[in-house]
Design an enzyme around this catalytic site. Structure first.
Site, mmCIF file in Angstrom:
data_model
loop_
_atom_site.group_PDB
_atom_site.id
_atom_site.type_symbol
_atom_site.label_atom_id
_atom_site.label_comp_id
_atom_site.label_asym_id
_atom_site.label_seq_id
_atom_site.Cartn_x
_atom_site.Cartn_y
_atom_site.Cartn_z
ATOM 1 C CG HIS A 149 75.775 44.882 68.445
ATOM 2 N ND1 HIS A 149 76.576 46.003 68.403
ATOM 3 C CD2 HIS A 149 76.559 43.893 68.942
ATOM 4 C CE1 HIS A 149 77.791 45.706 68.854
ATOM 5 N NE2 HIS A 149 77.802 44.427 69.191
ATOM 6 C CB CYS A 154 78.240 40.972 70.709
ATOM 7 S SG CYS A 154 77.399 40.518 72.250
#
Length: 481
Positions: A368, A387
């Protein structure tokens, strides 16, 4: 910084394992693969097996025992020899250790050769040694690791460190014969630009680099190179050999023919490589999980792009880092309660930034964007909650959308200002890997830091002793995933 240092850290592995497809057939059932009791040995084959195992140091396996049991000529003896051969063959073809047992999470695709049938064919052809050697990775990177390991491994006591500790700390401005060796390691670790590494003078650029390194490892950032700083910078030949053996083992875990179009993320080096039709199309920095929230080693594809994503805060982050901060904090960060969860709305403050690369896995790990752009300027970029944050993620999304033929749909989604999903016509495989040895601009292996300390468990499986040292410190940064 050496921008292409990590760009070549993953080498395309293009050769399939021998014996995977063209399997010998049972004479009783022509359509059936060969069983272990149908493999037969002779003295020449036993000699080839012993010779192959004798040269196992070329694969960093010399600290492991591969005893050759049994004598040819009887069912029991053939069976024992076959088991001995298969143990060594498996170590070459899939790794000596099982990454799924060494790590809590490991789902990267691994080789699945039919070793029994391959062995039977090699014995029938009288080419057992050649077949065994063909099972290991055949790329240039693996060969360079092997060459380095053979040159570095010691026979007796651990060799002296390359940068001796003379007892007196190195102060800024000092002139010392150890400076070039220190500078080389700072360059290799991306703390220092190659152009700043000149002569025996401990110059201001090096001092600044050492301060950054000290801060990353929880040492007082005063620029003085004492025993702690030397411990981080310094590796003996035995340490380097150990790193090469671990790197070879991790390459043996991987498919020899990975997808031609894929994304590889080196978690240890915090770097992404985008392969398109077998060629490196892009390489960029990423931010990955901090040592207390490690990014796992996953094989998990991207199946859609998400424009203007919302972020549903995980319970762990909610309870540890947001609980008790009050409504003003939520309002300031565009967050609100929804169905018992804290949800952050789309916008420039969203912790996912302006694009999310949705992946298929049960661990809620994905790539992301991020509003915390300053983290990409760090050398040690293990700063997230697990992440993978991508540098210039919008540019990367644009590249993927163009390559996959959905650029117009992506632009329309972006323009809505609302969370909008853009499915990809095909999934793009992603491999989240951990490799502490990468290849420099000259193609030679370069040892990076081991931020999670994961080298130890792999090294132990190969028969190496544990190496204690300073570890990267948890940053305690933003609340993003």
């Amino acid at each position: 910084m050496r921008r292409s240092l990590i760009a070549h850290s993953f080498v395309a592995l293009t050769l399939m394992l021998a014996g995977c497809d063209d399997r010998p057939q049972s004479p009783e059932r022509p359509d059936a693969p060969v069983g272990i009791d149908q493999v037969h040995w002779n003295d020449d084959a036993v000699g080839q097996l012993r010779e192959a195992i004798q040269h196992r140091a070329a694969h960093g396996l010399d600290r492991m025992s591969f005893a050759v049991d049994g004598q040819p000529g009887s069912p029991e003896g053939d069976r024992a020899l076959t088991q001995s051969a298969l143990r060594y063959a498996s170590a070459l073809a899939r790794g000596a250790g099982d990454p799924a047992k060494l790590h809590e999470i490991y789902t990267v695709p691994r080789p699945k050769p039919d070793l029994v049938s391959g062995l039977a064919r090699a014995l029938a052809d009288g080419k057992l040694g050649e077949w065994l050697e063909s099972l290991a990775p055949q790329d240039e990177g693996y060969r360079r690791l092997s060459k380095a390991y053979l040159a570095l491994r010691g026979e007796g006591e651990t060799p002296a460190a390359a940068i001796p500790d003379k007892g007196k700390p190195l102060e800024p401005g000092a002139n010392d014969a150890r400076i070039p060796a220190i500078a080389r390691q700072l360059v290799a670790s991306d703390y220092l630009d190659r152009a700043a590494a000149q002569g025996n003078l401990y110059n201001p650029a090096m001092v600044a680099a050492v301060k950054r390194m000290q801060a990353d490892y929880g040492i007082k950032p005063d620029g003085v190179i004492g025993s702690d700083a030397l411990e981080i910078l310094n590796l003996s030949d035995a340490d380097r050999a150990r790193a090469m053996a671990v790197a070879m083992e991790r390459l043996r875990w991987l498919d020899r023919a990975p997808p031609q179009t894929r994304i590889d993320v080196n978690i240890a080096a915090s770097r992404l490589a985008y392969w398109r039709d077998g060629k490196m199309a892009d390489s960029r920095k990423v931010v990955v999980g901090e040592p207390e929230n490690e990014t796992p080693q996953l094989g998990s594809p991207i199946y859609r792009l998400v424009a203007n994503p919302t972020w549903t805060v995980p319970r762990s982050i909610q309870s540890k880092e947001i609980a008790g901060k009050g409504s003003a904090y939520l309002q300031r960060n565009n967050m609100a309660w929804k169905d018992g969860w804290i949800v952050q709305q789309p916008g420039p403050k969203n912790s996912l930034g302006l694009v999310k690369f949705d992946m298929k896995n049960e661990h809620q790990i994905y790539l992301h964007d991020t509003p915390a752009k300053q983290l990409f300027q760090e050398v040690q970029r293990q700063r997230s909650h697990g992440c993978v944050r991508v540098d210039d993620a919008l540019g990367f999304a644009e590249m993927l959308a163009r390559d996959e033929g959905v650029l117009d749909a992506w632009h329309r989604a972006r323009a809505t200002g609302k969370e909008t999903f853009v499915p990809l016509p095909r999934e793009i495989p992603v491999r989240l890997l951990y490799q502490t040895v990468v290849f420099g601009e000259d193609g030679e292996p370069v040892i990076r830091s081991d931020p999670y300390g994961w080298d130890d468990r792999v090294a132990a499986a190969l028969g190496f002793a544990s190496r204690q040292g300073h570890r990267l410190q948890t940053s305690g940064g933003d609340v993003g995933p």
